[in-house]
Design an enzyme around this catalytic site. Sequence first.
Site, PDB file in Angstrom:
ATOM      1  N   ASP A 134       0.789  -1.229   0.000  1.00  0.00           N
ATOM      2  CA  ASP A 134       0.000   0.000   0.000  1.00  0.00           C
ATOM      3  C   ASP A 134       0.825   1.285   0.000  1.00  0.00           C
ATOM      4  O   ASP A 134       0.553   2.207  -0.754  1.00  0.00           O
ATOM      5  CB  ASP A 134      -0.976  -0.004   1.183  1.00  0.00           C
ATOM      6  CG  ASP A 134      -1.956   1.156   1.126  1.00  0.00           C
ATOM      7  OD1 ASP A 134      -2.428   1.461   0.014  1.00  0.00           O
ATOM      8  OD2 ASP A 134      -2.267   1.738   2.167  1.00  0.00           O
ATOM      9  N   ASN A 155     -15.208   0.123 -10.136  1.00  0.00           N
ATOM     10  CA  ASN A 155     -15.102   0.821  -8.857  1.00  0.00           C
ATOM     11  C   ASN A 155     -13.654   1.051  -8.425  1.00  0.00           C
ATOM     12  O   ASN A 155     -13.384   1.447  -7.294  1.00  0.00           O
ATOM     13  CB  ASN A 155     -15.851   0.058  -7.755  1.00  0.00           C
ATOM     14  CG  ASN A 155     -15.279  -1.332  -7.520  1.00  0.00           C
ATOM     15  OD1 ASN A 155     -14.320  -1.751  -8.152  1.00  0.00           O
ATOM     16  ND2 ASN A 155     -15.885  -2.062  -6.601  1.00  0.00           N
TER      17      ASN A 155
END
Length: 381
Positions: A134, A155
Amino acid sequence: MDYGKLKEDIIAYSKEIGIDKIGIASSEPFAELKNRLIRQQELGYQSGFEEKDIEKRTDPSLIFDGPRSIIAIALAYPSKIKDAPRGKKGERRGIFARASWGVDYHVLVREKLELLAEYIDSRVPEARYKLMVDTGELSDRAVAERAGIGWSGKNCSIITPEFGSYVYLGEMITNLPLEADEPILDQCGDCRLCLDACPTGALVQAGQLNAQRCISFLTQTKNSLPDEFRTKIGNRIYGCDTCQTVCPKNKGMDFHHHPLMEPDGEIAKPLLQPLLQISNRDFKEKFGHVAGSWRGKKPIQRNAIFALAHFKEEPAVDDLIEVLTKDVRPVLRGSAAWALGKIGSEKAKNALLEAQQREKDEEVQAEIAKGLAFFEVKDEV
């Protein structure tokens, strides 16, 4: 070295240590991603939390000497809380997004990558690697997509056939010439449920997100929340799952493979009012292990105030007055002023009128005016 056999063994070992999915991506620059990121930057759609250097985000050779392949992994996480507590008047609750249930996923995914790295070391002593979860330079989603973990949904989440989009991602750049896997073809088809359901219209079009409008981003900011979003966040105090929960590919997806990911209902859905006065020590003790604590307690407290306004929670008026009159942080005082106006009791109105006489901060005064304006509208009706 038989790298084909090594790849098979790495995959087999990954299953032994609880990695739910693994794939190999080439280490070539991510040219298409680079073009998208440049466009995002031009449009002002970035959150500001990303690595600033687009070249580093898209060219593995700029952050690792001699990359030959990238190992991508995914861990499936739960989508449901067993015996979840329910809120009621006087005991309203907020909600952390699923990516902040259980122990911080950065820790859990990195632990799996480190185990994988130790195994590779035992097989290839000269191997080199760089682990990322991340916060690394590369886009986890771009790597996962190329490695065949899943496809990039409308999305902007990686959607896997096996676990939907409820997966944490991580990767390891290596100097090992492992054969790349095939990407998975897009399976979203004509579906646009996520685009239509986004509360703020942050999903501009399929695969394009304006992070500045995304509730997940907005709940992590520390300043005052723009007016148009205050009624949109509902009782979310960290993150947003709407574009995932409406996705048909997530129907029935709920995996409890990893004990440390199991959500504690009192943490994932905490009572709102106690959050307003929580000390730094108590916040760290209760929430410090979850991903949603990374920005500290201030954004959580601000969001809790707006959640109480969302519920028009009259039993919280005394706590909100306490924030308005005693909290040293202008953002919290201003948020409380707005929330008191939204709740709309006589006691709230009197507190705002009193605060108007003594408040020195201009921004808080502006919020007090907004709070009082709710009563004017109410009187006109």
